[in-house]
Design a protein around this motif. Sequence first.
Motif, PDB file in Angstrom:
ATOM      1  N   GLU A 118       0.830  -1.211   0.000  1.00 37.68           N
ATOM      2  CA  GLU A 118       0.000   0.000   0.000  1.00 37.68           C
ATOM      3  C   GLU A 118       0.863   1.259   0.000  1.00 37.68           C
ATOM      4  O   GLU A 118       0.542   2.243  -0.674  1.00 37.68           O
ATOM      5  N   ALA A 119       1.971   1.240   0.752  1.00 37.97           N
ATOM      6  CA  ALA A 119       2.870   2.394   0.778  1.00 37.97           C
ATOM      7  C   ALA A 119       3.491   2.625  -0.598  1.00 37.97           C
ATOM      8  O   ALA A 119       3.670   3.770  -1.024  1.00 37.97           O
ATOM      9  N   ASN A 122       0.651   3.999  -2.882  1.00 38.26           N
ATOM     10  CA  ASN A 122       0.263   5.367  -2.504  1.00 38.26           C
ATOM     11  C   ASN A 122       1.429   6.341  -2.490  1.00 38.26           C
ATOM     12  O   ASN A 122       1.241   7.509  -2.173  1.00 38.26           O
ATOM     13  N   ARG A 123       2.625   5.829  -2.756  1.00 39.27           N
ATOM     14  CA  ARG A 123       3.848   6.653  -2.713  1.00 39.27           C
ATOM     15  C   ARG A 123       4.037   7.331  -1.357  1.00 39.27           C
ATOM     16  O   ARG A 123       4.385   8.513  -1.274  1.00 39.27           O
ATOM     17  N   THR A 124       3.801   6.569  -0.290  1.00 38.19           N
ATOM     18  CA  THR A 124       3.951   7.093   1.057  1.00 38.19           C
ATOM     19  C   THR A 124       5.425   7.355   1.344  1.00 38.19           C
ATOM     20  O   THR A 124       6.284   6.523   1.037  1.00 38.19           O
ATOM     21  N   TRP A 135       8.009   2.260   1.519  1.00 36.24           N
ATOM     22  CA  TRP A 135       7.628   0.886   1.187  1.00 36.24           C
ATOM     23  C   TRP A 135       8.760  -0.107   1.416  1.00 36.24           C
ATOM     24  O   TRP A 135       8.538  -1.198   1.911  1.00 36.24           O
TER      25      TRP A 135
END
Length: 164
Positions: A118-119, A122-124, A135
Amino acid sequence: MTGAGPPRGAVARLATVLALAGGVALLGVALLTTASVLLRWAGAGPVTGDVEMVQLGGGLAVLGFLAYGTLMRANIMVDSFTARLPRRVTRRMDGLWSLLWGVVALVLAERMAVGAAEALANRTATIGLLGLPLWWAIGLGALGFAATGLAALHWGGRLLRDRG
């Protein structure tokens, strides 16, 4: 595999590699912190993004050491209630707790793997000066928990069979 020694094989090699990588990360954090403090003292200002890098490196170091500590059965154990019980009973209790820890660590590994995906999607990134993507660090954490879980399951089964 003998009755008294630590397990060998792929999980042991992975735990060893993760522990060595954790040691390198911790050394890097120490050097970075030292450089940043010295630069501040000299009036040049801190290393840009030092806090972000120390947070990531410190967390990865801990997760790198966890599997090896579990493999070597070097984690903290409280035996104040079981010290007087027969050795076979305490081994079985340790085996059950090791199995439980293994399951918990594997669940954490799976959740962190989902979090890493998910990271990435979402480019966290870190909130700070560098904005480092997260990520890869979450994924390495998942690997650390997976190796920890496998090491704990190994010991749990071994102790329950009274081969610890």
